[in-house]
Motif scaffolding. Sequence first.
Motif, PDB file in Angstrom:
ATOM      1  N   MET A  23      40.515  41.374  29.698  1.00  0.00           N
ATOM      2  CA  MET A  23      40.817  40.485  30.732  1.00  0.00           C
ATOM      3  C   MET A  23      40.088  39.216  30.636  1.00  0.00           C
ATOM      4  O   MET A  23      38.574  39.272  30.436  1.00  0.00           O
ATOM      5  N   GLN A  24      40.642  38.076  30.473  1.00  0.00           N
ATOM      6  CA  GLN A  24      39.712  36.835  30.154  1.00  0.00           C
ATOM      7  C   GLN A  24      40.250  35.374  31.211  1.00  0.00           C
ATOM      8  O   GLN A  24      40.798  34.506  30.677  1.00  0.00           O
ATOM      9  N   LYS A  25      40.283  35.743  32.457  1.00  0.00           N
ATOM     10  CA  LYS A  25      40.685  34.993  33.482  1.00  0.00           C
ATOM     11  C   LYS A  25      39.352  34.451  34.259  1.00  0.00           C
ATOM     12  O   LYS A  25      39.170  35.035  35.463  1.00  0.00           O
ATOM     13  N   PRO A  26      38.836  33.455  33.783  1.00  0.00           N
ATOM     14  CA  PRO A  26      37.686  33.011  34.682  1.00  0.00           C
ATOM     15  C   PRO A  26      38.132  32.577  36.107  1.00  0.00           C
ATOM     16  O   PRO A  26      39.238  32.074  36.369  1.00  0.00           O
ATOM     17  N   PRO A  27      37.222  32.563  37.041  1.00  0.00           N
ATOM     18  CA  PRO A  27      35.763  33.075  36.934  1.00  0.00           C
ATOM     19  C   PRO A  27      35.693  34.735  37.137  1.00  0.00           C
ATOM     20  O   PRO A  27      34.801  35.218  36.575  1.00  0.00           O
ATOM     21  N   GLU A  28      36.737  35.363  37.813  1.00  0.00           N
ATOM     22  CA  GLU A  28      36.436  36.888  38.061  1.00  0.00           C
ATOM     23  C   GLU A  28      37.616  37.613  37.603  1.00  0.00           C
ATOM     24  O   GLU A  28      37.717  38.733  38.398  1.00  0.00           O
ATOM     25  N   ASN A  29      38.656  37.239  36.942  1.00  0.00           N
ATOM     26  CA  ASN A  29      39.683  38.018  36.367  1.00  0.00           C
ATOM     27  C   ASN A  29      40.595  38.689  37.754  1.00  0.00           C
ATOM     28  O   ASN A  29      41.110  39.350  37.904  1.00  0.00           O
ATOM     29  N   ARG A  30      40.637  37.352  38.630  1.00  0.00           N
ATOM     30  CA  ARG A  30      41.583  37.811  39.845  1.00  0.00           C
ATOM     31  C   ARG A  30      43.072  37.798  39.538  1.00  0.00           C
ATOM     32  O   ARG A  30      43.550  37.357  38.958  1.00  0.00           O
ATOM     33  N   LEU A  31      43.452  38.901  40.173  1.00  0.00           N
ATOM     34  CA  LEU A  31      44.943  39.330  39.873  1.00  0.00           C
ATOM     35  C   LEU A  31      45.917  38.387  40.661  1.00  0.00           C
ATOM     36  O   LEU A  31      45.666  38.329  41.979  1.00  0.00           O
ATOM     37  N   ASN A  32      46.961  37.607  39.881  1.00  0.00           N
ATOM     38  CA  ASN A  32      47.934  37.139  40.815  1.00  0.00           C
ATOM     39  C   ASN A  32      49.058  37.644  39.903  1.00  0.00           C
ATOM     40  O   ASN A  32      49.113  38.377  39.122  1.00  0.00           O
ATOM     41  N   SER A  33      50.493  37.147  40.500  1.00  0.00           N
ATOM     42  CA  SER A  33      51.684  37.878  40.043  1.00  0.00           C
ATOM     43  C   SER A  33      52.022  37.419  38.465  1.00  0.00           C
ATOM     44  O   SER A  33      52.198  38.343  37.823  1.00  0.00           O
ATOM     45  N   VAL A  58      44.520  53.128  25.939  1.00  0.00           N
ATOM     46  CA  VAL A  58      44.263  51.435  26.164  1.00  0.00           C
ATOM     47  C   VAL A  58      43.001  51.492  27.010  1.00  0.00           C
ATOM     48  O   VAL A  58      42.894  52.207  28.046  1.00  0.00           O
ATOM     49  N   ILE A  59      42.042  50.877  26.681  1.00  0.00           N
ATOM     50  CA  ILE A  59      40.914  50.558  27.118  1.00  0.00           C
ATOM     51  C   ILE A  59      40.934  49.192  27.836  1.00  0.00           C
ATOM     52  O   ILE A  59      41.217  48.379  27.129  1.00  0.00           O
ATOM     53  N   THR A  60      40.981  48.889  29.389  1.00  0.00           N
ATOM     54  CA  THR A  60      41.226  47.729  29.874  1.00  0.00           C
ATOM     55  C   THR A  60      39.834  47.359  30.335  1.00  0.00           C
ATOM     56  O   THR A  60      38.964  48.041  31.191  1.00  0.00           O
ATOM     57  N   ARG A  61      39.103  46.174  30.029  1.00  0.00           N
ATOM     58  CA  ARG A  61      37.705  45.771  30.434  1.00  0.00           C
ATOM     59  C   ARG A  61      37.808  44.459  30.658  1.00  0.00           C
ATOM     60  O   ARG A  61      38.702  43.350  30.318  1.00  0.00           O
ATOM     61  N   GLY A  62      36.915  43.850  31.303  1.00  0.00           N
ATOM     62  CA  GLY A  62      36.723  42.517  31.833  1.00  0.00           C
ATOM     63  C   GLY A  62      35.705  41.789  30.626  1.00  0.00           C
ATOM     64  O   GLY A  62      35.299  42.411  29.829  1.00  0.00           O
ATOM     65  N   ASN A  63      35.753  40.580  30.696  1.00  0.00           N
ATOM     66  CA  ASN A  63      35.010  39.849  29.632  1.00  0.00           C
ATOM     67  C   ASN A  63      33.688  39.368  29.801  1.00  0.00           C
ATOM     68  O   ASN A  63      32.960  38.680  28.965  1.00  0.00           O
ATOM     69  N   ASP A  64      33.138  39.894  30.980  1.00  0.00           N
ATOM     70  CA  ASP A  64      31.687  39.405  31.349  1.00  0.00           C
ATOM     71  C   ASP A  64      30.815  40.622  31.690  1.00  0.00           C
ATOM     72  O   ASP A  64      31.653  41.570  32.100  1.00  0.00           O
ATOM     73  N   LYS A  66      29.297  41.008  34.403  1.00  0.00           N
ATOM     74  CA  LYS A  66      29.270  41.192  36.029  1.00  0.00           C
ATOM     75  C   LYS A  66      30.441  41.823  36.632  1.00  0.00           C
ATOM     76  O   LYS A  66      30.378  42.725  37.476  1.00  0.00           O
ATOM     77  N   PHE A  67      31.703  41.331  36.302  1.00  0.00           N
ATOM     78  CA  PHE A  67      32.671  41.779  36.698  1.00  0.00           C
ATOM     79  C   PHE A  67      34.059  42.176  36.065  1.00  0.00           C
ATOM     80  O   PHE A  67      34.012  41.671  34.823  1.00  0.00           O
ATOM     81  N   TRP A  68      34.519  43.388  36.256  1.00  0.00           N
ATOM     82  CA  TRP A  68      35.746  43.884  35.428  1.00  0.00           C
ATOM     83  C   TRP A  68      37.088  42.895  36.125  1.00  0.00           C
ATOM     84  O   TRP A  68      37.626  42.216  35.355  1.00  0.00           O
ATOM     85  N   CYS A  69      37.009  42.806  37.391  1.00  0.00           N
ATOM     86  CA  CYS A  69      37.961  42.186  38.135  1.00  0.00           C
ATOM     87  C   CYS A  69      37.646  42.164  39.816  1.00  0.00           C
ATOM     88  O   CYS A  69      37.094  43.369  40.264  1.00  0.00           O
ATOM     89  N   THR A  70      37.767  41.208  40.520  1.00  0.00           N
ATOM     90  CA  THR A  70      37.328  41.126  41.913  1.00  0.00           C
ATOM     91  C   THR A  70      38.607  41.444  42.733  1.00  0.00           C
ATOM     92  O   THR A  70      38.398  41.024  44.120  1.00  0.00           O
ATOM     93  N   GLY A  71      39.643  41.612  42.342  1.00  0.00           N
ATOM     94  CA  GLY A  71      40.774  41.873  43.268  1.00  0.00           C
ATOM     95  C   GLY A  71      41.983  40.876  42.877  1.00  0.00           C
ATOM     96  O   GLY A  71      42.046  40.168  41.985  1.00  0.00           O
ATOM     97  N   LEU A  72      42.709  40.813  43.979  1.00  0.00           N
ATOM     98  CA  LEU A  72      43.982  39.865  44.306  1.00  0.00           C
ATOM     99  C   LEU A  72      43.370  38.459  44.514  1.00  0.00           C
ATOM    100  O   LEU A  72      42.608  38.381  45.099  1.00  0.00           O
ATOM    101  N   GLU A  73      44.114  37.738  44.074  1.00  0.00           N
ATOM    102  CA  GLU A  73      44.039  36.196  44.544  1.00  0.00           C
ATOM    103  C   GLU A  73      44.717  36.012  45.775  1.00  0.00           C
ATOM    104  O   GLU A  73      46.014  36.067  45.884  1.00  0.00           O
ATOM    105  N   LEU A  74      44.168  36.461  46.954  1.00  0.00           N
ATOM    106  CA  LEU A  74      44.798  36.508  48.248  1.00  0.00           C
ATOM    107  C   LEU A  74      45.469  35.209  48.386  1.00  0.00           C
ATOM    108  O   LEU A  74      46.474  35.217  49.344  1.00  0.00           O
ATOM    109  N   ASP A  75      45.070  34.221  48.130  1.00  0.00           N
ATOM    110  CA  ASP A  75      45.645  32.852  48.735  1.00  0.00           C
ATOM    111  C   ASP A  75      47.043  32.621  48.145  1.00  0.00           C
ATOM    112  O   ASP A  75      47.897  31.918  48.722  1.00  0.00           O
ATOM    113  N   GLU A  76      47.619  33.555  47.066  1.00  0.00           N
ATOM    114  CA  GLU A  76      48.703  33.302  46.499  1.00  0.00           C
ATOM    115  C   GLU A  76      49.889  33.690  47.435  1.00  0.00           C
ATOM    116  O   GLU A  76      51.215  33.055  47.281  1.00  0.00           O
ATOM    117  N   ALA A  77      49.784  34.484  48.484  1.00  0.00           N
ATOM    118  CA  ALA A  77      50.471  35.123  49.312  1.00  0.00           C
ATOM    119  C   ALA A  77      50.901  33.983  50.207  1.00  0.00           C
ATOM    120  O   ALA A  77      51.980  34.064  50.969  1.00  0.00           O
TER     121      ALA A  77
END
Length: 105
Positions: A23-33, A58-64, A66-77
């Motif tokens: 996962m390479q989505k700065p800053p914290e690999n937050r999930l959006n749709s 399949v190994i799913t890993r973060g790119n830094d 500190k974080f694998w993923c900090t969860g959902l992008e809550l603002d998207e809702a």
Amino acid sequence: MADIPTFRNLSLERHGSVFVLTMQKPPENRLNSLYCQEMIRAYRTVEKLLGPDSEGAVITRGNDAKFWCTGLELDEADTNPFANTDGFYPVCRSFEAMSKIEQFD
């Protein structure tokens, strides 16, 4: 061996029958749709490359470190009422569908 396509904010590497999805989505690999849909596309690519009933992982890993993923992008809702049903829930189902637990004696 088939070529591995490119993905937005993800990299996929193959090591025999083991794939590493980073996962390479700065800053914290937050999930959006859209990001979840891209992850699903990567997992479907792995299934296609391995073929039916093949063993692999399949190994799913973060790119830094500190974080694998900090969860959902809550603002998207706020702007997309289908954010969870279009992204998060389907990616969770993809995790579940790909999980096959093998017991070794």
